[in-house]
Design a protein around this motif. Structure first.
Motif, PDB file in Angstrom:
ATOM      1  N   TRP A 124     -25.540 -85.447  43.449  1.00  0.00           N
ATOM      2  CA  TRP A 124     -26.033 -84.324  42.643  1.00  0.00           C
ATOM      3  C   TRP A 124     -27.530 -84.144  42.826  1.00  0.00           C
ATOM      4  O   TRP A 124     -28.011 -83.022  43.015  1.00  0.00           O
ATOM      5  N   TYR A 125     -28.289 -85.237  42.778  1.00  0.00           N
ATOM      6  CA  TYR A 125     -29.738 -85.144  42.972  1.00  0.00           C
ATOM      7  C   TYR A 125     -30.072 -84.445  44.277  1.00  0.00           C
ATOM      8  O   TYR A 125     -31.000 -83.646  44.355  1.00  0.00           O
ATOM      9  N   GLN A 126     -29.307 -84.742  45.309  1.00  0.00           N
ATOM     10  CA  GLN A 126     -29.593 -84.219  46.641  1.00  0.00           C
ATOM     11  C   GLN A 126     -29.130 -82.776  46.822  1.00  0.00           C
ATOM     12  O   GLN A 126     -29.460 -82.144  47.825  1.00  0.00           O
ATOM     13  N   HIS A 127     -28.397 -82.254  45.854  1.00  0.00           N
ATOM     14  CA  HIS A 127     -27.873 -80.883  45.964  1.00  0.00           C
ATOM     15  C   HIS A 127     -28.322 -80.027  44.777  1.00  0.00           C
ATOM     16  O   HIS A 127     -27.537 -79.269  44.216  1.00  0.00           O
ATOM     17  N   GLY A 128     -29.574 -80.192  44.409  1.00  0.00           N
ATOM     18  CA  GLY A 128     -30.164 -79.347  43.380  1.00  0.00           C
ATOM     19  C   GLY A 128     -30.421 -80.031  42.066  1.00  0.00           C
ATOM     20  O   GLY A 128     -31.166 -79.522  41.225  1.00  0.00           O
ATOM     21  N   GLY A 129     -29.819 -81.196  41.841  1.00  0.00           N
ATOM     22  CA  GLY A 129     -29.954 -81.867  40.556  1.00  0.00           C
ATOM     23  C   GLY A 129     -31.333 -82.426  40.281  1.00  0.00           C
ATOM     24  O   GLY A 129     -31.746 -82.519  39.129  1.00  0.00           O
ATOM     25  N   GLU A 130     -32.047 -82.787  41.340  1.00  0.00           N
ATOM     26  CA  GLU A 130     -33.362 -83.398  41.136  1.00  0.00           C
ATOM     27  C   GLU A 130     -34.309 -82.469  40.384  1.00  0.00           C
ATOM     28  O   GLU A 130     -35.014 -82.888  39.456  1.00  0.00           O
ATOM     29  N   SER A 131     -34.316 -81.191  40.761  1.00  0.00           N
ATOM     30  CA  SER A 131     -35.197 -80.237  40.073  1.00  0.00           C
ATOM     31  C   SER A 131     -34.809 -80.094  38.608  1.00  0.00           C
ATOM     32  O   SER A 131     -35.669 -79.906  37.740  1.00  0.00           O
ATOM     33  N   THR A 132     -33.510 -80.207  38.328  1.00  0.00           N
ATOM     34  CA  THR A 132     -33.030 -80.099  36.947  1.00  0.00           C
ATOM     35  C   THR A 132     -33.441 -81.312  36.132  1.00  0.00           C
ATOM     36  O   THR A 132     -33.893 -81.178  34.984  1.00  0.00           O
ATOM     37  N   VAL A 133     -33.292 -82.496  36.699  1.00  0.00           N
ATOM     38  CA  VAL A 133     -33.701 -83.720  36.005  1.00  0.00           C
ATOM     39  C   VAL A 133     -35.193 -83.667  35.679  1.00  0.00           C
ATOM     40  O   VAL A 133     -35.613 -84.007  34.561  1.00  0.00           O
ATOM     41  N   LEU A 134     -35.999 -83.233  36.635  1.00  0.00           N
ATOM     42  CA  LEU A 134     -37.437 -83.133  36.395  1.00  0.00           C
ATOM     43  C   LEU A 134     -37.743 -82.138  35.279  1.00  0.00           C
ATOM     44  O   LEU A 134     -38.597 -82.389  34.418  1.00  0.00           O
ATOM     45  N   ALA A 135     -37.041 -81.014  35.277  1.00  0.00           N
ATOM     46  CA  ALA A 135     -37.282 -80.006  34.240  1.00  0.00           C
ATOM     47  C   ALA A 135     -36.890 -80.507  32.861  1.00  0.00           C
ATOM     48  O   ALA A 135     -37.587 -80.255  31.870  1.00  0.00           O
ATOM     49  N   TYR A 136     -35.797 -81.254  32.778  1.00  0.00           N
ATOM     50  CA  TYR A 136     -35.327 -81.740  31.478  1.00  0.00           C
ATOM     51  C   TYR A 136     -36.156 -82.908  30.950  1.00  0.00           C
ATOM     52  O   TYR A 136     -36.122 -83.206  29.756  1.00  0.00           O
TER      53      TYR A 136
ATOM     54  N   ASN B 233     -16.004 -62.448  46.128  1.00  0.00           N
ATOM     55  CA  ASN B 233     -16.969 -63.535  46.015  1.00  0.00           C
ATOM     56  C   ASN B 233     -18.336 -62.939  45.695  1.00  0.00           C
ATOM     57  O   ASN B 233     -18.870 -62.140  46.458  1.00  0.00           O
ATOM     58  N   VAL B 234     -18.895 -63.346  44.538  1.00  0.00           N
ATOM     59  CA  VAL B 234     -20.146 -62.776  44.047  1.00  0.00           C
ATOM     60  C   VAL B 234     -21.303 -63.773  44.155  1.00  0.00           C
ATOM     61  O   VAL B 234     -22.405 -63.516  43.664  1.00  0.00           O
ATOM     62  N   ASP B 235     -21.056 -64.930  44.791  1.00  0.00           N
ATOM     63  CA  ASP B 235     -22.147 -65.869  45.052  1.00  0.00           C
ATOM     64  C   ASP B 235     -22.854 -65.423  46.321  1.00  0.00           C
ATOM     65  O   ASP B 235     -22.380 -65.667  47.430  1.00  0.00           O
ATOM     66  N   THR B 236     -23.987 -64.752  46.158  1.00  0.00           N
ATOM     67  CA  THR B 236     -24.701 -64.194  47.300  1.00  0.00           C
ATOM     68  C   THR B 236     -25.848 -65.090  47.768  1.00  0.00           C
ATOM     69  O   THR B 236     -26.772 -64.632  48.433  1.00  0.00           O
ATOM     70  N   GLY B 237     -25.775 -66.372  47.431  1.00  0.00           N
ATOM     71  CA  GLY B 237     -26.696 -67.345  47.998  1.00  0.00           C
ATOM     72  C   GLY B 237     -27.990 -67.541  47.246  1.00  0.00           C
ATOM     73  O   GLY B 237     -28.991 -67.956  47.839  1.00  0.00           O
ATOM     74  N   ALA B 238     -27.995 -67.287  45.936  1.00  0.00           N
ATOM     75  CA  ALA B 238     -29.229 -67.425  45.160  1.00  0.00           C
ATOM     76  C   ALA B 238     -29.760 -68.853  45.148  1.00  0.00           C
ATOM     77  O   ALA B 238     -30.957 -69.069  44.941  1.00  0.00           O
ATOM     78  N   ALA B 239     -28.909 -69.842  45.363  1.00  0.00           N
ATOM     79  CA  ALA B 239     -29.375 -71.229  45.395  1.00  0.00           C
ATOM     80  C   ALA B 239     -30.201 -71.514  46.637  1.00  0.00           C
ATOM     81  O   ALA B 239     -30.978 -72.468  46.672  1.00  0.00           O
ATOM     82  N   PHE B 240     -30.023 -70.691  47.650  1.00  0.00           N
ATOM     83  CA  PHE B 240     -30.633 -70.947  48.949  1.00  0.00           C
ATOM     84  C   PHE B 240     -31.643 -69.844  49.301  1.00  0.00           C
ATOM     85  O   PHE B 240     -32.710 -69.806  48.745  1.00  0.00           O
ATOM     86  N   LYS B 241     -31.289 -68.946  50.180  1.00  0.00           N
ATOM     87  CA  LYS B 241     -32.231 -67.921  50.626  1.00  0.00           C
ATOM     88  C   LYS B 241     -31.801 -66.508  50.257  1.00  0.00           C
ATOM     89  O   LYS B 241     -32.419 -65.532  50.667  1.00  0.00           O
TER      90      LYS B 241
ATOM     91  N   TYR C  28     -39.794 -67.692  44.043  1.00  0.00           N
ATOM     92  CA  TYR C  28     -40.291 -69.051  43.817  1.00  0.00           C
ATOM     93  C   TYR C  28     -40.904 -69.566  45.127  1.00  0.00           C
ATOM     94  O   TYR C  28     -40.380 -70.481  45.771  1.00  0.00           O
ATOM     95  N   PRO C  29     -42.040 -68.975  45.546  1.00  0.00           N
ATOM     96  CA  PRO C  29     -42.586 -69.261  46.887  1.00  0.00           C
ATOM     97  C   PRO C  29     -43.044 -70.701  47.087  1.00  0.00           C
ATOM     98  O   PRO C  29     -43.167 -71.144  48.228  1.00  0.00           O
ATOM     99  N   ASN C  30     -43.275 -71.424  46.009  1.00  0.00           N
ATOM    100  CA  ASN C  30     -43.737 -72.805  46.136  1.00  0.00           C
ATOM    101  C   ASN C  30     -42.626 -73.825  45.947  1.00  0.00           C
ATOM    102  O   ASN C  30     -42.886 -75.014  45.770  1.00  0.00           O
ATOM    103  N   GLU C  31     -41.372 -73.350  45.952  1.00  0.00           N
ATOM    104  CA  GLU C  31     -40.241 -74.230  45.749  1.00  0.00           C
ATOM    105  C   GLU C  31     -39.250 -74.107  46.914  1.00  0.00           C
ATOM    106  O   GLU C  31     -39.282 -73.144  47.668  1.00  0.00           O
ATOM    107  N   LYS C  32     -38.362 -75.089  47.009  1.00  0.00           N
ATOM    108  CA  LYS C  32     -37.388 -75.098  48.096  1.00  0.00           C
ATOM    109  C   LYS C  32     -35.986 -74.728  47.641  1.00  0.00           C
ATOM    110  O   LYS C  32     -35.122 -74.482  48.475  1.00  0.00           O
ATOM    111  N   GLY C  33     -35.731 -74.669  46.327  1.00  0.00           N
ATOM    112  CA  GLY C  33     -34.371 -74.424  45.863  1.00  0.00           C
ATOM    113  C   GLY C  33     -33.445 -75.500  46.404  1.00  0.00           C
ATOM    114  O   GLY C  33     -33.787 -76.680  46.408  1.00  0.00           O
ATOM    115  N   ARG C  34     -32.278 -75.092  46.913  1.00  0.00           N
ATOM    116  CA  ARG C  34     -31.365 -76.051  47.519  1.00  0.00           C
ATOM    117  C   ARG C  34     -31.456 -76.016  49.043  1.00  0.00           C
ATOM    118  O   ARG C  34     -30.584 -76.521  49.723  1.00  0.00           O
ATOM    119  N   ASN C  35     -32.515 -75.402  49.563  1.00  0.00           N
ATOM    120  CA  ASN C  35     -32.679 -75.329  51.019  1.00  0.00           C
ATOM    121  C   ASN C  35     -33.075 -76.696  51.574  1.00  0.00           C
ATOM    122  O   ASN C  35     -33.849 -77.424  50.976  1.00  0.00           O
TER     123      ASN C  35
END
Length: 241
Positions: A84-96, A203-211, A234-241
């Motif tokens: 989970w950390y490696q697929h977007g969870g790390e940013s969430t843990v830091l925020a919480y 399918n309405v997931d148009t890739g907001a997690a990525f690019k 979010y120009p200073n962030e990587k998202g899940r990229n």
């Protein structure tokens, strides 16, 4: 009254604000969110705060995504998950880590209130990922599949477009519902950045997690509204990229 379906947000509150403005969303609209509110961009807690407040003023349906379940497990059970950390969870843990226990408790309640699927009065199904039981969602033996599985979308993608729904070999799952609306697997994987229909699956997931952008779509007219691509917001962030 419009019914709008909204794809995977992944912590992108700025994108959510944009589609609300661009779609001119009002309290007369019904909003169906397909899940994955968190993980990726830095504003996962703020997205959940926005949705909790939205429930008080708008007609909303909140579907459970796999990332929402992972966050719920971490918040309520301290259940660590390296994948989970490696697929977007790390940013969430830091925020919480910056939030109060009271806020976390409120968010746990929201996450635990999410629905595995929603079926409307026109036999249209809304689910984060899919289902596997050939008799439909009411017969699914493994509820986690509602927000983890990918075979429904893969089946729709691979289907021979000349095959009639009446054919003996037509996938039974695709006959059960008038339309099926999903997220979970970004359409960017097939080179798209707009809502994409294969058979009767939208399918309405148009890739907001990525690019890609975040999308809201009118389920009746299929008109849609999109944010800017999330890396631009979010120009200073990587998202899940």
């Amino acid at each position: 009254m419009r019914t709008l379906v909204i794809g995977d947000i992944h912590g992108g509150l700025r994108a959510l604000h944009q589609i609300f403005e661009r779609a001119n969303i009002s309290t007369t609209d019904r909003l169906i969110f397909l899940g994955d509110y968190v993980d990726g961009w830095s504003q996962s807690p703020q997205v959940i705060d926005f949705l909790i407040a939205l429930r008080q003023t708008h007609s909303c349906v909140f579907i459970r995504g796999n990332h929402d379940e992972l966050l719920s497990e971490w918040l309520s059970e301290s259940k660590d998950n390296l994948t989970w950390y490696q697929h977007g969870g790390e940013s969430t843990v830091l925020a919480y880590s910056q939030l109060s226990d009271a806020t976390k408790t409120r968010h746990i309640a929201f996450l635990q209130s999410l629905e595995n699927y929603f079926l409307d009065d026109q036999n249209r199904l809304f689910v984060h990922a899919g289902f596997t039981n050939m008799n439909g969602v009411n017969f699914e033996h493994f509820p986690k599949l509602f927000y983890w599985e990918r075979t429904l979308w893969e089946t729709a993608l691979a289907l021979d477009k000349t095959l009639s729904p009446d054919a003996l070999t037509y996938p039974r799952r695709l006959r059960l519902y008038h339309e099926i609306f999903i997220g979970h697997t970004p359409v960017t994987q097939i080179g798209k950045t707009v809502p994409t229909a294969m058979a009767n699956v939208w399918n309405v997931d148009t890739g907001a997690a990525f690019k890609g952008p975040l999308t809201a779509m009118d389920i009746d007219t299929k008109e849609y509204w999109q944010s800017e691509p999330l890396p631009d917001l979010y120009p200073n962030e990587k998202g899940r990229n």
